[in-house]
Write an enzyme that holds these catalytic residues in place. Structure first.
Site, PDB file in Angstrom:
ATOM      1  N   CYS A 199       0.862  -1.179   0.000  1.00 33.38           N
ATOM      2  CA  CYS A 199       0.000   0.000   0.000  1.00 33.38           C
ATOM      3  C   CYS A 199       0.898   1.229   0.000  1.00 33.38           C
ATOM      4  O   CYS A 199       2.080   1.136  -0.329  1.00 33.38           O
ATOM      5  CB  CYS A 199      -0.988  -0.024   1.177  1.00 33.38           C
ATOM      6  SG  CYS A 199      -0.264   0.172   2.819  1.00 33.38           S
ATOM      7  N   CYS A 255      -1.464   0.591   7.319  1.00 36.47           N
ATOM      8  CA  CYS A 255      -2.883   0.232   7.438  1.00 36.47           C
ATOM      9  C   CYS A 255      -3.222  -0.986   6.595  1.00 36.47           C
ATOM     10  O   CYS A 255      -3.326  -2.097   7.096  1.00 36.47           O
ATOM     11  CB  CYS A 255      -3.787   1.403   7.041  1.00 36.47           C
ATOM     12  SG  CYS A 255      -3.864   2.735   8.256  1.00 36.47           S
ATOM     13  N   ARG A 256      -3.404  -0.774   5.299  1.00 36.16           N
ATOM     14  CA  ARG A 256      -3.931  -1.830   4.438  1.00 36.16           C
ATOM     15  C   ARG A 256      -2.980  -3.006   4.261  1.00 36.16           C
ATOM     16  O   ARG A 256      -3.387  -4.167   4.433  1.00 36.16           O
ATOM     17  CB  ARG A 256      -4.300  -1.251   3.067  1.00 36.16           C
ATOM     18  CG  ARG A 256      -5.422  -0.230   3.150  1.00 36.16           C
ATOM     19  CD  ARG A 256      -5.646   0.459   1.823  1.00 36.16           C
ATOM     20  NE  ARG A 256      -4.507   1.321   1.505  1.00 36.16           N
ATOM     21  CZ  ARG A 256      -4.348   1.931   0.340  1.00 36.16           C
ATOM     22  NH1 ARG A 256      -5.237   1.760  -0.632  1.00 36.16           N
ATOM     23  NH2 ARG A 256      -3.308   2.714   0.123  1.00 36.16           N
ATOM     24  N   SER A 257      -1.739  -2.746   3.885  1.00 34.22           N
ATOM     25  CA  SER A 257      -0.848  -3.880   3.607  1.00 34.22           C
ATOM     26  C   SER A 257      -0.464  -4.666   4.861  1.00 34.22           C
ATOM     27  O   SER A 257      -0.420  -5.899   4.808  1.00 34.22           O
ATOM     28  CB  SER A 257       0.377  -3.456   2.792  1.00 34.22           C
ATOM     29  OG  SER A 257       1.125  -2.461   3.431  1.00 34.22           O
ATOM     30  N   ASN A 302       2.362   1.471   4.356  1.00 34.73           N
ATOM     31  CA  ASN A 302       2.608   0.205   5.058  1.00 34.73           C
ATOM     32  C   ASN A 302       2.276   0.313   6.542  1.00 34.73           C
ATOM     33  O   ASN A 302       2.943  -0.270   7.387  1.00 34.73           O
ATOM     34  CB  ASN A 302       4.051  -0.270   4.838  1.00 34.73           C
ATOM     35  CG  ASN A 302       4.305  -1.712   5.242  1.00 34.73           C
ATOM     36  OD1 ASN A 302       5.395  -2.042   5.683  1.00 34.73           O
ATOM     37  ND2 ASN A 302       3.333  -2.593   5.099  1.00 34.73           N
ATOM     38  N   ASP A 351      -8.189   3.523   1.530  1.00 31.98           N
ATOM     39  CA  ASP A 351      -7.208   3.717   2.604  1.00 31.98           C
ATOM     40  C   ASP A 351      -7.909   4.230   3.865  1.00 31.98           C
ATOM     41  O   ASP A 351      -8.353   5.378   3.907  1.00 31.98           O
ATOM     42  CB  ASP A 351      -6.140   4.708   2.156  1.00 31.98           C
ATOM     43  CG  ASP A 351      -4.960   4.760   3.097  1.00 31.98           C
ATOM     44  OD1 ASP A 351      -5.089   4.315   4.264  1.00 31.98           O
ATOM     45  OD2 ASP A 351      -3.897   5.245   2.672  1.00 31.98           O
TER      46      ASP A 351
END
Length: 149
Positions: free
Chosen positions: A9, A14-16, A12, A120
């Protein structure tokens, strides 16, 4: 042979890392990591609200630390999954000549999702919504890997 998968993301945090945590639980035979296209948060743990939302689902992200995506990741991983189109373009811009590692959108693994990205939650504040998409995509990824054999 163990499949090595990298989730990417922007920062690095939140999402990933959430995708890393979910995938580690669903794909114990795979090597899983995550990275960000930016270096803003290198060395930092995942964002507190994302850690809390993941923890509420039984996913512990506390030990993870942000790192920046680098061209060498094309050699280290068998599959690179981007959280959105801009991440995918930023990854592809770093592709070394001769490297054919597949780079795909993570949401490609959600049948009929109606979305081409994981929004995000750092900006949307919808951590549970992001986790819902991440869990659905990870389940689809697991099905795809099993079908490959």
């Amino acid at each position: 042979m163990t499949t090595r998968i990298l989730f990417v993301c922007l920062g690095n945090i939140c999402r990933s890392p959430a995708a890393e945590g979910v995938a580690r639980a669903l794909l114990p035979d795979c090597e899983i990591d995550s990275a960000g296209t930016s270096g803003w948060h290198v060395g930092e743990p995942p964002y507190g609200p994302m850690r809390a939302a993941a923890r509420a689902r039984g996913i512990d992200l506390a030990a993870l630390r942000a790192r920046q995506f680098e061209p060498a990741d094309f050699s280290r991983f068998d599959l690179i999954l981007a959280m959105d189109g801009q991440n995918l373009r930023d990854i592809e811009a770093q592709r070394p000549v001769g490297r054919d590692t597949p780079v795909r959108l993570f949401t490609d693994y959600i049948a009929d999702s109606g979305t081409d990205h994981v929004p995000d939650p750092y900006y949307t504040r919808d951590f549970d919504g992001a986790l819902d998409l991440i869990e659905a995509a990870a389940a689809g990824l697991r099905r795809a890997l099993r079908a490959e054999g």
